[in-house]
Design an enzyme around this catalytic site. Structure first.
Site, PDB file in Angstrom:
ATOM      1  N   THR A 130       0.809  -1.219   0.000  1.00 51.57           N
ATOM      2  CA  THR A 130       0.000   0.000   0.000  1.00 51.57           C
ATOM      3  C   THR A 130       0.842   1.269   0.000  1.00 51.57           C
ATOM      4  O   THR A 130       1.942   1.298   0.580  1.00 51.57           O
ATOM      5  CB  THR A 130      -0.920   0.019   1.242  1.00 51.57           C
ATOM      6  OG1 THR A 130      -1.440   1.338   1.432  1.00 51.57           O
ATOM      7  CG2 THR A 130      -0.185  -0.382   2.513  1.00 51.57           C
ATOM      8  N   GLU A 132       0.220   3.597   1.820  1.00 51.77           N
ATOM      9  CA  GLU A 132       0.339   4.002   3.234  1.00 51.77           C
ATOM     10  C   GLU A 132       1.762   3.746   3.759  1.00 51.77           C
ATOM     11  O   GLU A 132       2.159   4.323   4.762  1.00 51.77           O
ATOM     12  CB  GLU A 132      -0.658   3.226   4.088  1.00 51.77           C
ATOM     13  CG  GLU A 132      -2.051   3.798   4.103  1.00 51.77           C
ATOM     14  CD  GLU A 132      -2.144   5.128   4.841  1.00 51.77           C
ATOM     15  OE1 GLU A 132      -1.750   5.179   6.015  1.00 51.77           O
ATOM     16  OE2 GLU A 132      -2.611   6.100   4.243  1.00 51.77           O
ATOM     17  N   LYS A 158       2.009  -3.368   7.117  1.00 55.32           N
ATOM     18  CA  LYS A 158       2.155  -3.648   5.683  1.00 55.32           C
ATOM     19  C   LYS A 158       3.623  -3.544   5.260  1.00 55.32           C
ATOM     20  O   LYS A 158       4.054  -4.229   4.332  1.00 55.32           O
ATOM     21  CB  LYS A 158       1.296  -2.680   4.878  1.00 55.32           C
ATOM     22  CG  LYS A 158      -0.199  -2.985   4.945  1.00 55.32           C
ATOM     23  CD  LYS A 158      -0.552  -4.175   4.059  1.00 55.32           C
ATOM     24  CE  LYS A 158      -2.043  -4.389   3.943  1.00 55.32           C
ATOM     25  NZ  LYS A 158      -2.392  -5.493   3.052  1.00 55.32           N
TER      26      LYS A 158
HETATM   27  P1  NAP Z   1     -11.345  -4.769   2.173  1.00 52.58           P
HETATM   28  O1  NAP Z   1     -12.520  -4.479   1.292  1.00 52.58           O
HETATM   29  O2  NAP Z   1     -11.289  -4.203   3.542  1.00 52.58           O
HETATM   30  O3  NAP Z   1     -11.202  -6.366   2.264  1.00 52.58           O
HETATM   31  C1  NAP Z   1     -10.383  -6.961   3.221  1.00 52.58           C
HETATM   32  C2  NAP Z   1     -10.621  -8.452   3.172  1.00 52.58           C
HETATM   33  O4  NAP Z   1      -9.761  -9.089   4.143  1.00 52.58           O
HETATM   34  C3  NAP Z   1     -12.046  -8.884   3.507  1.00 52.58           C
HETATM   35  O5  NAP Z   1     -12.399  -9.956   2.660  1.00 52.58           O
HETATM   36  C4  NAP Z   1     -11.925  -9.365   4.939  1.00 52.58           C
HETATM   37  O6  NAP Z   1     -12.881 -10.330   5.291  1.00 52.58           O
HETATM   38  C5  NAP Z   1     -10.546 -10.011   4.881  1.00 52.58           C
HETATM   39  N1  NAP Z   1      -9.969 -10.234   6.206  1.00 52.58           N
HETATM   40  C6  NAP Z   1      -9.864  -9.352   7.218  1.00 52.58           C
HETATM   41  N2  NAP Z   1      -9.299  -9.947   8.299  1.00 52.58           N
HETATM   42  C7  NAP Z   1      -9.035 -11.220   7.944  1.00 52.58           C
HETATM   43  C8  NAP Z   1      -8.493 -12.336   8.624  1.00 52.58           C
HETATM   44  N3  NAP Z   1      -8.106 -12.248   9.896  1.00 52.58           N
HETATM   45  N4  NAP Z   1      -8.383 -13.516   7.972  1.00 52.58           N
HETATM   46  C9  NAP Z   1      -8.800 -13.619   6.681  1.00 52.58           C
HETATM   47  N5  NAP Z   1      -9.339 -12.596   5.983  1.00 52.58           N
HETATM   48  C10 NAP Z   1      -9.466 -11.416   6.614  1.00 52.58           C
HETATM   49  O7  NAP Z   1      -9.997  -4.313   1.449  1.00 52.58           O
HETATM   50  P2  NAP Z   1      -9.711  -3.975  -0.082  1.00 52.58           P
HETATM   51  O8  NAP Z   1      -9.952  -2.528  -0.288  1.00 52.58           O
HETATM   52  O9  NAP Z   1     -10.373  -4.962  -0.940  1.00 52.58           O
HETATM   53  O10 NAP Z   1      -8.136  -4.168  -0.130  1.00 52.58           O
HETATM   54  C11 NAP Z   1      -7.560  -5.436  -0.431  1.00 52.58           C
HETATM   55  C12 NAP Z   1      -6.136  -5.468   0.089  1.00 52.58           C
HETATM   56  O11 NAP Z   1      -5.376  -4.432  -0.530  1.00 52.58           O
HETATM   57  C13 NAP Z   1      -5.990  -5.245   1.583  1.00 52.58           C
HETATM   58  O12 NAP Z   1      -4.901  -6.006   2.013  1.00 52.58           O
HETATM   59  C14 NAP Z   1      -5.658  -3.771   1.696  1.00 52.58           C
HETATM   60  O13 NAP Z   1      -4.930  -3.535   2.881  1.00 52.58           O
HETATM   61  C15 NAP Z   1      -4.832  -3.575   0.461  1.00 52.58           C
HETATM   62  N6  NAP Z   1      -4.853  -2.238  -0.142  1.00 52.58           N
HETATM   63  C16 NAP Z   1      -6.045  -1.649  -0.432  1.00 52.58           C
HETATM   64  C17 NAP Z   1      -6.041  -0.415  -1.072  1.00 52.58           C
HETATM   65  C18 NAP Z   1      -7.322   0.293  -1.426  1.00 52.58           C
HETATM   66  O14 NAP Z   1      -7.276   1.493  -1.680  1.00 52.58           O
HETATM   67  N7  NAP Z   1      -8.445  -0.407  -1.482  1.00 52.58           N
HETATM   68  C19 NAP Z   1      -4.823   0.205  -1.405  1.00 52.58           C
HETATM   69  C20 NAP Z   1      -3.637  -0.465  -1.108  1.00 52.58           C
HETATM   70  C21 NAP Z   1      -3.667  -1.692  -0.492  1.00 52.58           C
HETATM   71  P3  NAP Z   1     -14.320  -9.933   5.921  1.00 52.58           P
HETATM   72  O15 NAP Z   1     -15.206  -9.703   4.730  1.00 52.58           O
HETATM   73  O16 NAP Z   1     -14.683 -11.150   6.697  1.00 52.58           O
HETATM   74  O17 NAP Z   1     -14.118  -8.712   6.753  1.00 52.58           O
HETATM   75  O1  G4F Z   2     -10.737   6.477   2.836  1.00 60.41           O
HETATM   76  P1  G4F Z   2      -9.710   6.410   3.888  1.00 60.41           P
HETATM   77  O2  G4F Z   2     -10.077   5.765   5.169  1.00 60.41           O
HETATM   78  O3  G4F Z   2      -8.450   5.719   3.199  1.00 60.41           O
HETATM   79  P2  G4F Z   2      -6.891   5.676   3.603  1.00 60.41           P
HETATM   80  O4  G4F Z   2      -6.672   6.020   5.007  1.00 60.41           O
HETATM   81  O5  G4F Z   2      -6.174   6.501   2.580  1.00 60.41           O
HETATM   82  O6  G4F Z   2      -6.565   4.139   3.404  1.00 60.41           O
HETATM   83  C1  G4F Z   2      -7.029   3.433   2.268  1.00 60.41           C
HETATM   84  O7  G4F Z   2      -6.066   3.525   1.244  1.00 60.41           O
HETATM   85  C2  G4F Z   2      -4.800   2.913   1.548  1.00 60.41           C
HETATM   86  C3  G4F Z   2      -3.886   3.133   0.331  1.00 60.41           C
HETATM   87  O8  G4F Z   2      -3.206   4.357   0.474  1.00 60.41           O
HETATM   88  C4  G4F Z   2      -5.040   1.439   1.807  1.00 60.41           C
HETATM   89  F1  G4F Z   2      -3.852   0.808   2.022  1.00 60.41           F
HETATM   90  C5  G4F Z   2      -5.963   1.281   2.999  1.00 60.41           C
HETATM   91  O9  G4F Z   2      -6.216  -0.109   3.196  1.00 60.41           O
HETATM   92  C6  G4F Z   2      -7.278   1.987   2.697  1.00 60.41           C
HETATM   93  O10 G4F Z   2      -7.914   1.296   1.643  1.00 60.41           O
HETATM   94  O11 G4F Z   2      -9.190   7.874   4.227  1.00 60.41           O
HETATM   95  C7  G4F Z   2      -8.698   8.744   3.248  1.00 60.41           C
HETATM   96  C8  G4F Z   2      -8.505  10.135   3.843  1.00 60.41           C
HETATM   97  C9  G4F Z   2      -7.698  10.157   5.134  1.00 60.41           C
HETATM   98  O12 G4F Z   2      -6.762  11.191   5.059  1.00 60.41           O
HETATM   99  C10 G4F Z   2      -8.709  10.448   6.220  1.00 60.41           C
HETATM  100  O13 G4F Z   2      -8.202  11.174   7.336  1.00 60.41           O
HETATM  101  O14 G4F Z   2      -9.790  10.652   4.172  1.00 60.41           O
HETATM  102  C11 G4F Z   2      -9.694  11.289   5.434  1.00 60.41           C
HETATM  103  N1  G4F Z   2     -11.033  11.322   6.046  1.00 60.41           N
HETATM  104  C12 G4F Z   2     -11.706  12.456   6.379  1.00 60.41           C
HETATM  105  N2  G4F Z   2     -12.867  12.130   6.967  1.00 60.41           N
HETATM  106  C13 G4F Z   2     -11.772  10.275   6.413  1.00 60.41           C
HETATM  107  C14 G4F Z   2     -12.935  10.780   6.991  1.00 60.41           C
HETATM  108  N3  G4F Z   2     -11.555   8.939   6.275  1.00 60.41           N
HETATM  109  C15 G4F Z   2     -12.528   8.103   6.724  1.00 60.41           C
HETATM  110  N4  G4F Z   2     -12.342   6.766   6.590  1.00 60.41           N
HETATM  111  N5  G4F Z   2     -13.680   8.552   7.325  1.00 60.41           N
HETATM  112  C16 G4F Z   2     -13.931   9.883   7.485  1.00 60.41           C
HETATM  113  O15 G4F Z   2     -14.958  10.288   8.016  1.00 60.41           O
END
Ligand code: NAP
Ligand code: G4F
Length: 348
Positions: A130, A132, A158
């Site tokens: 990520t 992050e 991560k």
């Molecule tokens: P997500 O929607 O939060 O999905 C996370 C998945 O992990 C869900 O299926 C969840 O299952 C499962 N999980 C959580 N805890 C677990 C455990 N203990 N054992 C097995 N499975 C577990 O995340 P996503 O947005 O699809 O992201 C996919 C991956 O990419 C994650 O690793 C995230 O950190 C990474 N990532 C995401 C982004 C982004 O912007 N979306 C960016 C960079 C990296 P449940 O349905 O049971 O909760």
């Molecule tokens: O949508 P967010 O929670 O995503 P964040 O923190 O960027 O993380 C996501 O992206 C990462 C990749 O860079 C992934 F690795 C991670 O698993 C996840 O998918 O927040 C985005 C921004 C932050 O700066 C937060 O402070 O939005 C700001 N924010 C403002 N108000 C909020 C809120 N975020 C959330 N979740 N909820 C709020 O009410």
């Protein structure tokens, strides 16, 4: 005979990746946690596909992970996509140990299970890294060579996974790599992430005029669409050599800009929203009827913030031939349309 194991198959990315791999004729195994109600909204439509198999297990359970990995010997090639994670940054501050157990040690459990089989060379491993990990950015554009500086227990966990993946690659010659993906959203995005919170909140606001409560509006993210990003994961595992790649659009937008665009799509008024007040007293006011759409609630501030992220995805463009197809504007439009119409696309 090729198989794919997707951990986190019930999540946003897992569901898109499962669809993508089924179209490419993989036997797809999806790891899902046991839960009292076996409803998995994002993948319900896949359950009737004979090539899709749900496997129950948890990334914190070493014995179970070992037995799942060992069950793949019949296949010639097994691609593992480790997407399972406690993926919410704010939650990682209140549940740091659990986050590290899943997001850091969970990765190690899989890698070690692969290493201990007598068919290690049949596996290719993808780790969901990520942006992050860049956290407090050390360069204005973040590439594969930018130093890391994570700002949350999630980012630190991560980063452990990034290094342990590299370590197993270098120590044991395993095909293991990390995709360093910047934020990607979609109509299937979890409801607690800011983009979906906004689009769902606007749908609710239309009905009730209840304002959406948010934290920091000035953070900037490089947002793409998840469907484009799962293709990049697959491309990484089709290379001759395992390598890490940054995946993102190269453009950044603030939360405020996301709201403005979403509101103009929703209300049909340019800009959609005007801003009044400062800091915690700031409000976003509808240009359509003058009522409050956005309020600040400090509960949503984080102990440490990632202010801005922008990807330099040159390497992915050149080697993987990957570029995002869905623009920021199209992403916002799709999310708004989906939530306003209450017609989740994953049911179709
Ligand atoms: P997500 O929607 O939060 O999905 C996370 C998945 O992990 C869900 O299926 C969840 O299952 C499962 N999980 C959580 N805890 C677990 C455990 N203990 N054992 C097995 N499975 C577990 O995340 P996503 O947005 O699809 O992201 C996919 C991956 O990419 C994650 O690793 C995230 O950190 C990474 N990532 C995401 C982004 C982004 O912007 N979306 C960016 C960079 C990296 P449940 O349905 O049971 O909760
Ligand atoms: O949508 P967010 O929670 O995503 P964040 O923190 O960027 O993380 C996501 O992206 C990462 C990749 O860079 C992934 F690795 C991670 O698993 C996840 O998918 O927040 C985005 C921004 C932050 O700066 C937060 O402070 O939005 C700001 N924010 C403002 N108000 C909020 C809120 N975020 C959330 N979740 N909820 C709020 O009410």
């Amino acid at each position: 005979m090729k198989a794919a194991l997707i951990t986190g198959v019930t999540g946003q990315d897992g569901s898109y990746l499962a669809e993508f791999l089924l179209q490419k004729d993989y036997a797809v195994y999806g790891l899902a946690r046991y839960c009292s109600e076996r409803k998995h909204e994002r993948i319900e439509h896949l359950k009737t596909n004979p090539e899709f198999h749900l496997v129950e297990g948890d990334l914190t359970d070493t014995a179970r992970i070992n037995s799942i990995i060992n069950s793949f010997e019949q296949y010639d090639l097994i691609e593992i996509y480790n997407l399972g994670a406690q993926s919410h940054v704010k939650v990682s501050f209140s549940q740091p140990e659990y986050t590290a157990n899943v997001d850091a040690l969970g990765t190690l459990r899989i890698l070690e299970a692969i290493r201990q089989t007598n068919f290690t060379s049949k596996f290719k491993f993808y780790q969901a890294g990520t942006s992050e990990m860049f956290g407090k950015i050390q360069e204005p554009l973040q590439s594969e060579t930018t130093p890391f500086y994570p700002r949350s227990p999630y980012g630190v966990s991560k980063l452990f996974s990034y290094w342990i993946t590299k370590n197993y690659r270098e120590s044991y010659g395993m095909f293991a790599c990390t995709g360093i993906l910047f934020n990607h959203e979609s109509e299937r995005r979890g409801e607690e992430f800011v983009t979906r919170k906004i689009t769902l909140g606007l749908a609710e606001w239309l009905k009730t005029h209840k304002p959406i409560e948010l934290g920091n509006l000035d953070a900037k993210r490089d947002w793409g669409h998840a469907q484009d990003y799962v293709e990049a994961m697959w491309l990484m595992l089709q290379q001759h050599e395992p390598q890490d790649f940054v995946i993102g659009t190269g453009q950044t937008h603030s939360i405020r800009e996301f709201i403005e665009l979403a509101c103009s799509k929703l209300l049909g008024v340019d800009g959609g929203v005007s801003w009044e007040g400062n800091n915690q007293d700031e409000v976003g006011i509808s240009k359509y009827d003058g009522s409050i759409i956005i309020k600040i609630n400090p509960e949503f501030y984080r102990p440490a913030e990632v202010d801005v992220l922008i990807a330099d995805a040159t390497k992915a463009r050149e080697i993987l031939k990957w570029t995002p197809k869905i623009s920021f504007e199209e992403l916002v439009k799709r999310m708004i349309n989906n939530d306003i119409n209450e017609n989740p696309v994953y049911r179709t």
